[in-house]
Design an enzyme around this catalytic site. Structure first.
Site, PDB file in Angstrom:
ATOM      1  N   GLU A 325      32.519 -29.553  59.380  1.00 15.64           N
ATOM      2  CA  GLU A 325      31.727 -29.642  58.153  1.00 15.64           C
ATOM      3  C   GLU A 325      32.509 -29.007  56.987  1.00 15.64           C
ATOM      4  OE1 GLU A 325      27.933 -28.252  59.697  1.00 15.64           O
ATOM      5  OE2 GLU A 325      27.481 -30.299  60.235  1.00 15.64           O
ATOM      6  N   ASP A 399      23.305 -32.228  67.448  1.00 16.19           N
ATOM      7  CA  ASP A 399      22.921 -31.110  66.781  1.00 16.19           C
ATOM      8  C   ASP A 399      21.606 -30.706  67.061  1.00 16.19           C
ATOM      9  OD1 ASP A 399      23.186 -29.179  64.911  1.00 16.19           O
ATOM     10  OD2 ASP A 399      23.182 -30.392  63.466  1.00 16.19           O
ATOM     11  N   GLU A 427      15.318 -25.808  62.995  1.00 15.42           N
ATOM     12  CA  GLU A 427      15.701 -26.835  62.045  1.00 15.42           C
ATOM     13  C   GLU A 427      15.263 -28.160  62.102  1.00 15.42           C
ATOM     14  OE1 GLU A 427      20.086 -26.746  61.849  1.00 15.42           O
ATOM     15  OE2 GLU A 427      20.146 -28.300  60.245  1.00 15.42           O
TER      16      GLU A 427
HETATM   17  O1  GCW Z   1      22.940 -28.253  62.193  1.00 17.35           O
HETATM   18  C1  GCW Z   1      24.154 -28.174  61.364  1.00 17.35           C
HETATM   19  C2  GCW Z   1      23.409 -27.263  60.322  1.00 17.35           C
HETATM   20  C3  GCW Z   1      24.372 -26.423  59.412  1.00 17.35           C
HETATM   21  C4  GCW Z   1      25.044 -25.593  60.275  1.00 17.35           C
HETATM   22  C5  GCW Z   1      25.975 -26.597  61.478  1.00 17.35           C
HETATM   23  C6  GCW Z   1      26.500 -25.550  62.375  1.00 17.35           C
HETATM   24  C7  GCW Z   1      25.766 -23.466  60.152  1.00 17.35           C
HETATM   25  O2  GCW Z   1      22.235 -28.431  59.581  1.00 17.35           O
HETATM   26  O3  GCW Z   1      23.454 -26.037  58.588  1.00 17.35           O
HETATM   27  O4  GCW Z   1      25.956 -24.922  59.624  1.00 17.35           O
HETATM   28  O5  GCW Z   1      24.811 -27.173  62.158  1.00 17.35           O
HETATM   29  O6  GCW Z   1      25.996 -25.632  63.506  1.00 17.35           O
HETATM   30  O7  GCW Z   1      27.615 -25.370  62.027  1.00 17.35           O
END
Ligand code: GCW
Length: 736
Positions: A325, A399, A427
């Site tokens: 990311e 995720d 989340e």
């Molecule tokens: O789930 C995603 C989240 C990000 C997070 C990423 C990760 C810290 O939306 O906010 O960043 O995973 O786990 O690296």
């Protein structure tokens, strides 16, 4: 407590002067408050360590601890002694007397044979307790009934002390104790996604609890309570800053602050770790590159590690999110994840530190199914990591969705210690206002059978090292802690912190038993309270699955902040951040074909698992649309079509929240009013939002499927465009 104005209470005399009027009004107001508020404000700050009211619940005949024998030579020993005094004072109504020898019934001896001669004399067999285990035993000393909590180290004694307090808090018989316990995992850490400006990524409990600006001069007493709470559930490490890391945390100014926190946590057996930004040598080191094979880069990290350990001798190590990311990483220089991890591992090794290298990697330039990418990247590196590296793997391949299959990396890297990463902050499960107990989610993953070496090769056994003979073991939980008075944003979210800690200590513990333990400690031992609350908790996660998208659907939330439904999300910077990428709904059917005929993600699992996942008739219905694209008209086990079943689940989810509300309403009067009112308000929000998820999702999926709503299924009150138009520009926890 008597209400103001009740007989027997002195009437407030009417004042004659203005000042008198003010005093009179104030005294009336205060007495009204006193009449409605419980003796101590129950704002949730005390977590599960309330040590309160149990005195009233205990019978007068229950055995009490009258004497406490505990060493006090070190900060850790004083922490244990003070916690026991505090706990017993609350639980028994009076604290035991500090003593040096046993001379009456009810002595409690706590510590190591080394520190306490009275324990040494007992010649207990502690050999299998390691350096964090403990035993608790009822025995007789010089004819007096006594209890001993013994361990090989202060840390073990600390965990034993908390286990004893837990036994008391949960109403267990303490007259005949015989417990031996030791953690099954070595590194049990929280991951704070806290930025240095106190914003918390995916945080729903206020700001970061780390007041960086005032550190190190001001040590907020809250840091000690944080450490106590963690120690009470066996957490022994904390990563202070976000994995989307700011290199500044590695500068001398911040390291001084980090050292102050480490000093505060040390007596409680907690080490600090930091998230390291891979490009730090450039950003704060003035180098032109962060290439892991560059000698100057290697020197820089070694010097940085030396500097850290000079200030924090028991520093735990680094957590790294690299080439994920948009974060920098070794692949920026054509190197592998192993090259990157080993660079840091070599710098930390002389000091005994570890690297937790995250496997959460996927690229939108890669046409491959996102669910497959981490496995493809990491399996070829099995065996290439240094001994002090753990690869940290999220529980599922996408995720932290409300339900995912277990991550295919578990079991697939026999020569690499794998660490679990669970998300405690919710989340994708309703932020802090939705009641969703995650113990059941964690349990489901830990008990999943990878079948890599025949039956019984559970994820828990991958983690505890027993499957592949790993000595380095661990679990990470993305913290849900913030500056909110109740720490976690809601009273019930405290249970997720608690459950995480208990499962990191022993991944085999049942989620229900943990829920019950937590409920007793948090709300009391009244059976009329415990049973309904545990019932609510145990059903709660499934309710979220139902109203956000059941049957294996995933990643249907709104874009960016992830608050609320967004099954229509498409376009934008990356396909693999859209909902349509994941649900693939068309007029004919729905679901991501990950079978052998599709992306073939199933083949990343051991054959016995792959075979089941590959077959739409054998895969559990809960995961059907994760692995298969099937017709809306597919018959399901219930006799309904898939379309009808999906609708049924949406309604079931909302009904389940409604049932929780009713159960909670029935507990009025049995729970202190302050906590009862907040939970009730949050459940009302949850019901509204569950309904919103249900309505918006049905409106959207009906626009794709074109199928009618069967009789009894209420049409969404608004057209799809309405749900799509809703915007929440300041929803909490978004990325910065
Ligand atoms: O789930 C995603 C989240 C990000 C997070 C990423 C990760 C810290 O939306 O906010 O960043 O995973 O786990 O690296």
């Amino acid at each position: 407590m008597k209400a103001a104005g009740m007989p027997g209470r002195r009437a407030h005399a009417r004042p004659r002067t203005a000042r008198g009027w003010f005093r009179w009004a104030t005294s009336i107001a205060l007495s009204v408050c006193a009449a409605v508020a419980p003796a101590a404000a129950e704002d949730g700050y005390d977590l599960w360590l309330r040590y309160a009211q149990a005195g009233a619940e205990r019978s007068a005949q229950a055995p009490r601890f009258e004497q406490l024998l505990a060493a006090d030579a070190t900060p850790a020993q004083r922490a244990i002694r003070d916690e026991l005094l505090r706990g017993l004072r609350g639980l028994q109504g009076r604290a035991p007397a500090l003593a040096e020898r046993v001379d009456r019934a009810g002595a409690l001896l706590v510590g190591t044979p080394h520190a306490l001669p009275a324990i040494e004399r007992l010649r207990l067999d502690l050999h299998d307790l390691g350096d964090e285990g403990y035993l608790i035993r009822s025995l007789r000393i010089d004819g007096h009934p006594a209890t001993v909590v013994a361990a090989n180290t202060d840390a073990g004694a600390l965990y034993g002390a908390f286990a004893l307090l837990r036994a008391l808090q949960t109403g267990q018989d303490i007259a005949a104790l015989d417990l031996r316990d030791a953690p099954r995992l070595r590194h049990r850490v929280l991951n704070h996604w806290d930025d240095l400006d106190r914003h918390v990524e995916r945080g729903y409990a206020g700001q970061s609890i780390w007041d960086w600006h005032r550190l190190p001069g001001w040590i907020d007493p809250r840091y000690t309570d944080y450490a106590r709470a963690n120690a009470s559930i066996g957490i022994n490490g904390t990563v202070l800053n976000n994995v989307n890391a700011d290199a500044q945390v590695l500068t001398p100014m911040y390291l001084e602050k980090v050292a102050a926190l480490a000093d505060t946590f040390r007596p409680w057996g907690i080490r600090v770790y930091l998230s390291a930004r891979f490009s730090a040598p450039i950003e704060i080191g003035g180098l032109a590159t962060a290439d892991p094979l560059d000698p100057a880069v290697r020197r820089w990290w070694r010097a940085k590690a030396d500097e850290i350990y000079a200030a924090i001798p028991d520093f735990g190590g680094f957590l790294v999110k690299a080439n994920s990311e948009g974060q920098p990483g070794p692949q920026d220089y054509g190197r592998t994840h192993a090259d990157g991890a080993n660079l840091l591992a070599d710098a930390l090794a002389p000091h005994g530190g570890i690297v937790m290298w995250r496997a959460f990697v996927y690229s939108d330039e890669e046409p491959e199914d996102r669910a497959k990418q981490a496995y493809n990247e990491f399996v070829p590196l099995d065996g290439a990591f240094r001994d002090n590296v753990m690869v940290q793997v999220k529980n599922g391949p996408i995720d932290f969705q409300p339900r995912e299959p277990f991550h295919p990396l578990f079991g697939a890297m026999p020569r690499t210690p794998l660490m679990m990463e669970f998300q405690i902050t919710k989340e994708y499960l309703g932020f802090s206002t939705h009641l969703a107990y995650l113990g059941t989610l964690y349990e489901e993953v830990l008990r999943a059978d990878t079948h890599v070496q025949g039956e019984g090769a559970t994820v828990a056994r991958v983690l505890d090292g027993s499957l592949h003979g790993q000595a380095l073991t661990g679990m990470a939980g993305v913290a849900n802690i913030g500056s909110d008075r109740n720490w976690s944003g809601s009273h019930f979210d405290q249970a997720n912190w608690y459950a995480y800690g208990r499962l990191a200590w022993n991944p085999g513990l049942p989620a229900r038993a943990i829920a019950e333990e937590w409920t007793r400690m948090t709300f009391g031992n009244d059976p009329a309270v415990v049973a309904p609350i545990v019932g609510m908790m145990m059903a709660s996660r499934e309710a979220v699955v139902d109203y956000t998208g059941a049957l294996g659907l995933h990643h249907l939330m709104a874009r960016g902040h992830h608050y609320g439904p967004g099954p229509w999300v498409e376009g934008g910077p990356r396909a693999d951040w859209t909902s349509v990428y994941f649900h693939r709904a068309t007029r004919d059917g729905i679901g991501f074909d990950r079978s052998r005929r599709g992306s073939d993600a199933v083949s990343q699992y051991a054959p016995a698992v792959a075979e089941v996942f590959d077959d739409p008739d054998r895969v559990p219905e809960e995961l059907l649309l994760w692995f298969h694209h099937v017709s809306w008209d597919r018959p399901m086990a219930s006799g309904r079509t898939l379309w009808e079943e999906l609708l049924h689940r949406y309604d079931r989810g909302v009904a389940s929240v409604r049932a929780m509300r009713a159960t909670w309403a029935g507990l009025a009067g049995r729970i202190d009013p302050e906590r009862h009112a907040q939970v009730a308000a949050f459940l009302a929000i949850q019901e509204q939002e569950a309904q919103w998820w249900r309505d918006a999702s049905i409106a959207y999926f009906q626009s794709i499927s074109g199928r009618p709503l069967p009789p009894g299924v209420a049409p969404p009150p608004h057209p799809l465009a309405y749900y799509q138009s809703l915007a929440f520009p300041h929803a909490p926890g978004d990325t910065q």
